[in-house]
Design an enzyme around this catalytic site. Sequence first.
Site, PDB file in Angstrom:
ATOM      1  N   HIS A 188     -30.610 -64.641 -39.767  1.00 29.20           N
ATOM      2  CA  HIS A 188     -31.831 -64.913 -39.007  1.00 29.20           C
ATOM      3  C   HIS A 188     -31.568 -64.846 -37.508  1.00 29.20           C
ATOM      4  CE1 HIS A 188     -34.621 -67.845 -37.035  1.00 29.20           C
ATOM      5  NE2 HIS A 188     -35.486 -67.037 -37.601  1.00 29.20           N
TER       6      HIS A 188
ATOM      7  N   GLU B 229     -31.599 -61.311 -36.562  1.00 27.87           N
ATOM      8  CA  GLU B 229     -32.973 -60.799 -36.530  1.00 27.87           C
ATOM      9  C   GLU B 229     -33.590 -61.015 -35.145  1.00 27.87           C
ATOM     10  OE1 GLU B 229     -37.144 -62.591 -37.319  1.00 27.87           O
ATOM     11  OE2 GLU B 229     -35.901 -62.830 -39.109  1.00 27.87           O
ATOM     12  N   HIS B 230     -33.386 -62.195 -34.568  1.00 28.87           N
ATOM     13  CA  HIS B 230     -33.903 -62.481 -33.230  1.00 28.87           C
ATOM     14  C   HIS B 230     -33.247 -61.577 -32.179  1.00 28.87           C
ATOM     15  CE1 HIS B 230     -36.199 -66.458 -33.403  1.00 28.87           C
ATOM     16  NE2 HIS B 230     -35.943 -66.171 -34.667  1.00 28.87           N
TER      17      HIS B 230
ATOM     18  N   GLU C  32     -37.286 -73.300 -33.327  1.00 33.14           N
ATOM     19  CA  GLU C  32     -37.894 -72.876 -34.587  1.00 33.14           C
ATOM     20  C   GLU C  32     -37.512 -73.817 -35.726  1.00 33.14           C
ATOM     21  OE1 GLU C  32     -38.295 -68.841 -37.367  1.00 33.14           O
ATOM     22  OE2 GLU C  32     -37.059 -68.816 -35.552  1.00 33.14           O
TER      23      GLU C  32
END
Length: 459
Positions: free
Chosen positions: A79, A82-83, A159
């Site tokens: 993840h 991904e950012h 997040e």
Amino acid sequence: MTSRSPRATARPSSEGRAVARTQTLLPGKDGIGTVRRTTLPGGLRIVTETLPSVRSATFGIWAHVGSRDETPALNGATHYLEHLLFKGTRKRSALDISAAIDAVGGEMNAFTAKEYTCYYARVLDTDLPLAIDVVCDMLTGSLILDEDVDAERGVILEEIAMTEDDPGDVVHELFAQTMFGDTPLGRPVLGTVDTVNALTRSQIARFYKKHYDPTHLVVAAAGNVDHATVVRQVRRAFEKAGALGHTDAVPVAPRDGRRTLRAAGRVELLNRRTEQAHVVLGMPGLARTDERRWALGVLNTALGGGMSSRLFQEVREKRGLAYSVYSYTSGFADCGLFGVYAGCRPGQVHDVLKICREELHKVASDGLTDEEIRRAVGQLSGSTVLGLEDTGALMNRIGKSELCWGSQMSVDDMLARIADVTPDEVREVARDVLEQRPSLSVIGPLKDKQADRLQRAVS
């Protein structure tokens, strides 16, 4: 998943480059809905679905990597990466990436799951070349700079904090942990505060290099697209980036998984000062390749998939014990989950659990009525078709199918398989799944003394 026999053609490049292999996987009707696949030298697969009647196109790249591929120390790396792929390349800054798609009214995003990651852009059909160039550039040319790693760390921590503020989301993560324990499937996709703070630029860069070569990627495009044109533009983008790899490389096979131990009769409580208690009661389900998944889909729909379902009627309509109550399934390469969720007042948790357990037992013992099965087949068929009414959903379907199954199934074949589900198949899968000893996860303002009573609720 099954597929029709593809027709294949091998096309040498006019420039003398290595040969790409193109196959028609689903012929469509009058060219509408035709699904084709081209495998480039180096193992990069490109699948498209053509719909000439629409004015949009969705372009995505699927990576054969998810949080399941992380070690404990790397939890959250997929993840995190991904950012970072949105933070800039050799050609574009982070602002350039977002501004390019914004300037044409498009949308761009990405998501990370347990077993795959996807990056996509949805644009007007005339702007598809731009979307291809931008997304391919992100996937092949990310810089992963130290300053971007540091800056994005704060974003990801926010997040995580945002997710923690929503107990309706957290309870599903807690249930995965309850079922799978400290394994890749049991750990959160986002990682934890500790693991995200500990991840370094070099760890993430190594992860990127290992998992983002062409053999691990599937390119998917759906909408008013021309397959040959998409292939040509994708190939050009990857070649310019020097990212096509060795010409003799072959795509990785669909994931077969590693048998993951699953718990039975476990109870996990997370004491929080919330207005509602959030409950997930569930047990092992089916792997995504299990042919019984069609019957399980019908069972899930009848049991907790809509306002006419048993759980909704018994828990909400007849007794008013919850606003939200539903069942769901999750399928992975080698295993799956079946769960029932309810949000209710803390004092009503035991009543809700009692009713849910009774309904699960009734269905496991006596099956569903013919009327319930008929209604569930119709609901599942309709929702399947309605869920594929935009190019984004179509891109998701063909991209995920190629990555996870290595084949494609037409919508007509899917509808036929749902319609062919028999009452005996539903009864059999109900016995196999629902008669297992369940586990339970609860978030809410619960007292310690309630733990023993909740433990007895799954005994």
